[in-house]
Design a protein around this motif. Structure first.
Motif, PDB file in Angstrom:
ATOM      1  N   MET A 213       0.998  -1.390   0.051  1.00 49.99           N
ATOM      2  CA  MET A 213      -0.451   0.073  -0.671  1.00 49.99           C
ATOM      3  C   MET A 213       0.983   1.141  -0.146  1.00 49.99           C
ATOM      4  SD  MET A 213      -2.948   1.445   2.896  1.00 49.99           S
ATOM      5  CE  MET A 213      -4.132  -0.437   2.233  1.00 49.99           C
ATOM      6  N   TYR A 214       0.595   2.273  -0.818  1.00 49.87           N
ATOM      7  CA  TYR A 214       1.175   3.161  -0.979  1.00 49.87           C
ATOM      8  C   TYR A 214       0.323   4.657  -0.065  1.00 49.87           C
ATOM      9  CZ  TYR A 214       1.745   1.093  -5.556  1.00 49.87           C
ATOM     10  OH  TYR A 214       1.378   0.883  -6.739  1.00 49.87           O
ATOM     11  N   THR A 215       1.488   5.267   0.560  1.00 54.84           N
ATOM     12  CA  THR A 215       1.624   6.024   2.371  1.00 54.84           C
ATOM     13  C   THR A 215       2.309   7.487   1.982  1.00 54.84           C
ATOM     14  OG1 THR A 215       3.054   5.177   3.404  1.00 54.84           O
ATOM     15  CG2 THR A 215       0.761   3.665   3.629  1.00 54.84           C
ATOM     16  N   CYS A 216       2.183   7.686   0.309  1.00 51.56           N
ATOM     17  CA  CYS A 216       2.966   9.144   0.208  1.00 51.56           C
ATOM     18  C   CYS A 216       2.682  10.291   1.442  1.00 51.56           C
ATOM     19  CB  CYS A 216       2.298   9.113  -0.993  1.00 51.56           C
ATOM     20  SG  CYS A 216       3.334   8.703  -2.220  1.00 51.56           S
ATOM     21  N   ALA A 217       1.136  10.472   1.484  1.00 49.71           N
ATOM     22  CA  ALA A 217       0.494  10.923   2.571  1.00 49.71           C
ATOM     23  C   ALA A 217       1.476  11.320   4.155  1.00 49.71           C
ATOM     24  CB  ALA A 217      -0.819  10.837   3.004  1.00 49.71           C
ATOM     25  N   ALA A 218       2.067  10.565   4.033  1.00 47.86           N
ATOM     26  CA  ALA A 218       2.949  10.081   5.795  1.00 47.86           C
ATOM     27  C   ALA A 218       4.184  10.272   5.950  1.00 47.86           C
ATOM     28  CB  ALA A 218       2.698   8.505   6.175  1.00 47.86           C
ATOM     29  N   CYS A 219       4.688  10.509   4.064  1.00 43.37           N
ATOM     30  CA  CYS A 219       6.294  10.734   3.898  1.00 43.37           C
ATOM     31  C   CYS A 219       6.790  12.155   4.337  1.00 43.37           C
ATOM     32  CB  CYS A 219       6.016  10.504   2.282  1.00 43.37           C
ATOM     33  SG  CYS A 219       8.239  10.573   2.008  1.00 43.37           S
ATOM     34  N   ASN A 220       7.532  12.053   4.485  1.00 44.76           N
ATOM     35  CA  ASN A 220       8.161  13.561   5.485  1.00 44.76           C
ATOM     36  C   ASN A 220       9.804  13.853   4.343  1.00 44.76           C
ATOM     37  OD1 ASN A 220       6.499  13.617   7.427  1.00 44.76           O
ATOM     38  ND2 ASN A 220       7.510  12.938   8.886  1.00 44.76           N
ATOM     39  N   GLU A 221       9.932  13.025   4.244  1.00 41.50           N
ATOM     40  CA  GLU A 221      11.145  13.123   3.241  1.00 41.50           C
ATOM     41  C   GLU A 221      11.400  13.639   1.489  1.00 41.50           C
ATOM     42  OE1 GLU A 221      14.181  13.094   4.310  1.00 41.50           O
ATOM     43  OE2 GLU A 221      13.675  12.133   6.594  1.00 41.50           O
ATOM     44  N   HIS A 222      10.049  12.916   0.197  1.00 38.21           N
ATOM     45  CA  HIS A 222       9.940  13.437  -1.451  1.00 38.21           C
ATOM     46  C   HIS A 222      11.212  13.450  -2.048  1.00 38.21           C
ATOM     47  CE1 HIS A 222       6.610  15.638   1.368  1.00 38.21           C
ATOM     48  NE2 HIS A 222       6.206  15.060   1.504  1.00 38.21           N
ATOM     49  N   TYR A 223      11.678  12.345  -1.316  1.00 41.10           N
ATOM     50  CA  TYR A 223      12.417  11.574  -2.464  1.00 41.10           C
ATOM     51  C   TYR A 223      12.369  11.954  -4.321  1.00 41.10           C
ATOM     52  CZ  TYR A 223      14.082   9.971   1.820  1.00 41.10           C
ATOM     53  OH  TYR A 223      15.068   9.910   3.061  1.00 41.10           O
ATOM     54  N   CYS A 224      10.808  11.837  -4.466  1.00 42.71           N
ATOM     55  CA  CYS A 224      10.803  12.107  -5.257  1.00 42.71           C
ATOM     56  C   CYS A 224      10.909  13.308  -6.232  1.00 42.71           C
ATOM     57  CB  CYS A 224       9.298  11.071  -5.695  1.00 42.71           C
ATOM     58  SG  CYS A 224       8.395  12.605  -4.666  1.00 42.71           S
ATOM     59  N   ARG A 225      10.795  14.242  -5.189  1.00 41.77           N
ATOM     60  CA  ARG A 225      10.378  15.769  -5.464  1.00 41.77           C
ATOM     61  C   ARG A 225      11.772  16.664  -5.500  1.00 41.77           C
ATOM     62  NH1 ARG A 225       8.799  20.483  -1.595  1.00 41.77           N
ATOM     63  NH2 ARG A 225       9.086  22.174  -3.232  1.00 41.77           N
ATOM     64  N   ARG A 226      13.150  15.581  -5.260  1.00 41.83           N
ATOM     65  CA  ARG A 226      14.648  15.643  -5.789  1.00 41.83           C
ATOM     66  C   ARG A 226      15.406  14.600  -6.621  1.00 41.83           C
ATOM     67  NH1 ARG A 226      14.247  16.112   0.042  1.00 41.83           N
ATOM     68  NH2 ARG A 226      14.703  14.241   0.735  1.00 41.83           N
ATOM     69  N   GLY A 227      14.605  13.727  -6.978  1.00 45.10           N
ATOM     70  CA  GLY A 227      15.229  13.074  -7.858  1.00 45.10           C
ATOM     71  C   GLY A 227      16.555  12.112  -7.236  1.00 45.10           C
ATOM     72  N   GLU A 228      16.246  11.562  -5.985  1.00 41.91           N
ATOM     73  CA  GLU A 228      16.781  10.702  -4.927  1.00 41.91           C
ATOM     74  C   GLU A 228      16.467   9.596  -4.775  1.00 41.91           C
ATOM     75  OE1 GLU A 228      17.240  13.226  -1.571  1.00 41.91           O
ATOM     76  OE2 GLU A 228      18.669  14.885  -1.822  1.00 41.91           O
ATOM     77  N   LEU A 229      16.179   8.795  -5.939  1.00 42.93           N
ATOM     78  CA  LEU A 229      15.743   7.844  -5.989  1.00 42.93           C
ATOM     79  C   LEU A 229      15.704   6.421  -5.038  1.00 42.93           C
ATOM     80  CD1 LEU A 229      14.021   7.966  -9.507  1.00 42.93           C
ATOM     81  CD2 LEU A 229      13.504   8.638  -7.716  1.00 42.93           C
ATOM     82  N   LYS A 230      16.913   6.531  -5.130  1.00 43.27           N
ATOM     83  CA  LYS A 230      18.024   5.638  -4.472  1.00 43.27           C
ATOM     84  C   LYS A 230      17.431   5.451  -2.900  1.00 43.27           C
ATOM     85  CE  LYS A 230      21.883   4.719  -7.666  1.00 43.27           C
ATOM     86  NZ  LYS A 230      23.605   5.329  -7.736  1.00 43.27           N
ATOM     87  N   LYS A 231      17.223   6.521  -2.518  1.00 45.13           N
ATOM     88  CA  LYS A 231      16.489   6.189  -1.300  1.00 45.13           C
ATOM     89  C   LYS A 231      15.361   6.228  -0.559  1.00 45.13           C
ATOM     90  CE  LYS A 231      20.063   9.998  -0.055  1.00 45.13           C
ATOM     91  NZ  LYS A 231      20.071  11.992   0.150  1.00 45.13           N
ATOM     92  N   THR A 232      14.437   5.788  -1.853  1.00 44.69           N
ATOM     93  CA  THR A 232      13.084   5.954  -1.369  1.00 44.69           C
ATOM     94  C   THR A 232      12.930   4.536  -0.221  1.00 44.69           C
ATOM     95  OG1 THR A 232      12.861   5.101  -3.802  1.00 44.69           O
ATOM     96  CG2 THR A 232      12.093   6.831  -3.541  1.00 44.69           C
TER      97      THR A 232
END
Length: 208
Positions: A1-20
């Motif tokens: 289940m995706y829980t983007c609303a609970a995420c505080n990092e937002h690696y997607c926004r910065r393109g840091e996909l290895k940290k997701t």
């Protein structure tokens, strides 16, 4: 289940996909490729490209109304539809006036079009807003289909009720954007409920 609303990092926004984290949508690489293919379809590309330009040019500088007009102009949308609530009739009149002054052709359809009685949906007298009176259903399907007949380029929602907006979006053939949503209690500012959810509205909204 995706829980983007609970995420505080937002690696997607910065393109840091290895940290997701493992449940991040960014890890759905096959799906992401499908999304990208859809964005390259002509109409989708036009909407996505021009919305990105509107965001960059108007970020924290332009109102929602200005951005809608900018978006319509960039997409070369000339004929705009307004699907509005009868309770926001004056706002619809002003919106139509401004759009016309900015050289758009405007077609507006009220929610009570067709004057279909609520009894048609088996609404009982005690279930009406004002029992003992004639009440027409809100007719978002009619709003959408009449605007389809007018062949509008872009449809604008102004204050449709919850659920009615869903039906309008479902049946609209033209792309849809929202100018304002219905919230009679908070002066049509539904985010106010979130901002007050830990104070005045705490007991109403939180169940724990």
């Amino acid at each position: 289940m995706y829980t983007c609303a609970a995420c505080n990092e937002h690696y997607c926004r910065r393109g840091e996909l290895k940290k997701t984290p493992s449940n991040c949508p960014c890890n759905e690489t096959e799906e992401v490729e499908k999304f990208k293919e859809l964005y390259l379809q002509e109409e989708n590309y036009k909407l996505a490209y021009n919305s990105a330009l509107v965001e960059a040019e108007g970020y924290c500088k332009k109102t929602r109304l200005e951005e809608i007009m900018d978006f319509a102009n960039k997409c070369d949308f000339k004929k705009l539809g307004i699907a509005f609530c009868v309770g926001l009739n004056q706002e619809a009149k002003k919106l139509a006036q401004i759009l016309k002054e900015n050289e758009f052709e405007v077609c507006s359809i009220i929610c009570k079009n067709g004057s279909i009685p609520k009894e048609f949906l088996n609404i009982k007298e005690h279930q009406k807003v004002r029992p003992g009176n004639f009440e027409a259903i809100c007719n978002p399907i009619g709003q959408a289909m009449l605007l389809n007949n007018e062949k509008t380029d872009l449809n604008i929602i102004l204050g449709l009720c919850v659920g009615h907006d869903s039906l309008f979006i479902k049946y609209s053939e033209a792309p849809v954007t929202v100018f304002a949503v219905k919230d009679r209690v908070l002066a049509h500012n539904p985010l106010g409920a979130l901002y007050l959810s830990d104070s005045y509205y705490k007991d109403k909204l939180h169940k724990k």
